[in-house]
Design a protein around this motif. Structure first.
Motif, mmCIF file in Angstrom:
data_model
loop_
_atom_site.group_PDB
_atom_site.id
_atom_site.type_symbol
_atom_site.label_atom_id
_atom_site.label_comp_id
_atom_site.label_asym_id
_atom_site.label_seq_id
_atom_site.Cartn_x
_atom_site.Cartn_y
_atom_site.Cartn_z
ATOM 1 N N UNK A 188 40.892 42.228 -0.742
ATOM 2 C CA UNK A 188 40.194 40.684 0.028
ATOM 3 C C UNK A 188 41.363 39.933 0.403
ATOM 4 N N UNK A 189 42.771 40.083 0.700
ATOM 5 C CA UNK A 189 43.848 39.862 1.232
ATOM 6 C C UNK A 189 43.956 39.632 2.863
ATOM 7 N N UNK A 190 44.388 38.652 3.447
ATOM 8 C CA UNK A 190 44.865 38.970 5.073
ATOM 9 C C UNK A 190 46.491 38.690 5.135
ATOM 10 N N UNK A 191 47.050 40.047 5.632
ATOM 11 C CA UNK A 191 48.023 40.214 5.723
ATOM 12 C C UNK A 191 48.742 39.237 7.015
ATOM 13 N N UNK A 192 49.550 37.859 7.305
ATOM 14 C CA UNK A 192 49.718 37.256 7.725
ATOM 15 C C UNK A 192 50.889 38.024 8.370
ATOM 16 N N UNK A 205 71.410 49.893 -1.322
ATOM 17 C CA UNK A 205 71.109 50.662 0.323
ATOM 18 C C UNK A 205 69.995 50.868 0.562
ATOM 19 N N UNK A 206 68.976 50.059 0.596
ATOM 20 C CA UNK A 206 67.203 50.381 0.709
ATOM 21 C C UNK A 206 67.323 49.494 1.396
ATOM 22 N N UNK A 207 66.242 50.405 2.825
ATOM 23 C CA UNK A 207 65.536 48.991 3.558
ATOM 24 C C UNK A 207 64.280 48.111 3.005
ATOM 25 N N UNK A 208 63.869 46.934 2.910
ATOM 26 C CA UNK A 208 63.442 46.188 2.308
ATOM 27 C C UNK A 208 62.259 45.518 3.016
ATOM 28 N N UNK A 209 60.585 45.626 2.630
ATOM 29 C CA UNK A 209 59.984 45.352 3.659
ATOM 30 C C UNK A 209 59.028 43.875 2.754
ATOM 31 N N UNK A 210 58.819 42.944 3.518
ATOM 32 C CA UNK A 210 58.235 41.736 2.229
ATOM 33 C C UNK A 210 56.783 41.367 3.997
ATOM 34 N N UNK A 211 55.917 41.020 2.770
ATOM 35 C CA UNK A 211 54.487 41.010 3.087
ATOM 36 C C UNK A 211 54.026 39.454 3.167
ATOM 37 N N UNK A 212 53.815 39.460 3.840
ATOM 38 C CA UNK A 212 52.774 37.797 3.029
ATOM 39 C C UNK A 212 51.152 37.558 4.002
ATOM 40 N N UNK A 213 50.985 37.813 2.103
ATOM 41 C CA UNK A 213 49.072 37.971 2.621
ATOM 42 C C UNK A 213 48.146 36.312 2.131
ATOM 43 N N UNK A 214 47.259 36.300 2.590
ATOM 44 C CA UNK A 214 46.120 35.201 2.487
ATOM 45 C C UNK A 214 45.428 35.329 1.559
ATOM 46 N N UNK A 215 44.557 35.026 0.787
ATOM 47 C CA UNK A 215 43.296 35.802 -0.546
ATOM 48 C C UNK A 215 41.896 34.965 0.256
ATOM 49 N N UNK A 216 41.297 35.362 0.477
ATOM 50 C CA UNK A 216 40.022 34.891 1.447
ATOM 51 C C UNK A 216 39.347 33.534 0.451
ATOM 52 N N UNK A 217 38.190 33.309 1.198
ATOM 53 C CA UNK A 217 38.688 31.657 0.540
ATOM 54 C C UNK A 217 37.303 31.978 -0.425
ATOM 55 N N UNK A 218 36.386 33.297 -0.521
ATOM 56 C CA UNK A 218 35.033 33.112 -1.001
ATOM 57 C C UNK A 218 35.705 33.327 -2.219
#
Length: 218
Positions: A188-192, A205-218
């Motif tokens: 139910x998230x949208x990845x922004x 020594x690793x590659x790192x990922x970051x995700x910012x996700x928004x919860x739905x309004x419902x």
């Protein structure tokens, strides 16, 4: 994944972090000082959090990230599986509220938090439990609340039997950002935002990922 295996996995992660809690806090309490991109993302999260709402730090460890946010004026709640980490955090960062708990059953009310951060916490989950953890994160966020994730990129599982001289039993699962994004959307998230970076000189020594996700309004 049977409950017995999951229970063992949980128990070993909890025990391992209990074992290294003090050493971990000693080594990492100032780690954000050397991570300008992380600070920028946390500042962005703070700026977009609904005023007056709390920020959850999921899998907070000793709470140094929550403490950084608290210094910037946020009300923060740190949640961690490890009683040792929570105890260490309460002594070191009393400005953070701590709760002992599990990503798959968070000790928090529906819609309690304006936003949440989970840095290198889903890497300890069994793969089948990641979506469940995201559904639980969505439950405790307000409608349109934000979740900021960080994890190691890849497909490997690194197992530690020894960590800084301590006996442990813990897996670090590297993850595919596209798969994590799909699991967030399914919950139910949208990845922004999606960002990747190489490690800083003082990091593993690793590659790192970051995700910012928004919860739905419902």
């Amino acid at each position: 994944m049977g409950d017995h295996v999951r229970h063992h996995s949980h128990h070993s992660v909890r025990r391992s972090y209990d074992t290294v809690a003090e050493e971990y806090a000693d080594r990492l309490h100032n780690e954000l000082d050397g991570k300008p991109l992380d600070r920028a993302l946390l500042a962005s999260l703070l700026e977009q959090t609904e005023p007056g709402t709390a920020i959850a730090d999921l899998g907070c460890g000793p709470g140094h990230v929550a403490a950084w946010l608290a210094e910037k004026g946020a009300r923060t709640v740190g949640i961690d599986l490890s009683a040792g980490m929570v105890e260490t955090g309460r002594r070191r960062f009393p400005q953070v509220e701590y709760r002992e708990g599990d990503l798959l059953g968070l000790p928090a009310g529906d819609g309690e938090f304006g936003s949440a951060v989970a840095f290198y916490t889903i890497i300890h989950l069994d793969p089948g439990d990641v979506r469940r953890a995201f559904k639980e994160a969505a439950r405790v966020l307000r409608p349109s609340g934000l979740l900021l994730l960080a994890f190691h990129v890849g497909e490997e599982v690194r197992h530690l039997d020894e960590w800084w001289g301590y006996d442990v039993d813990v897996d670090f699962r590297f993850l595919d950002p596209a798969r994590v994004s799909a699991l967030l959307e399914a919950a139910g998230f949208t990845v922004e935002m999606r960002m990747e970076r190489t490690h800083y000189a003082h990091e593993a020594e690793t590659r790192r990922a970051y995700l910012l996700a928004r919860r739905g309004r419902a």
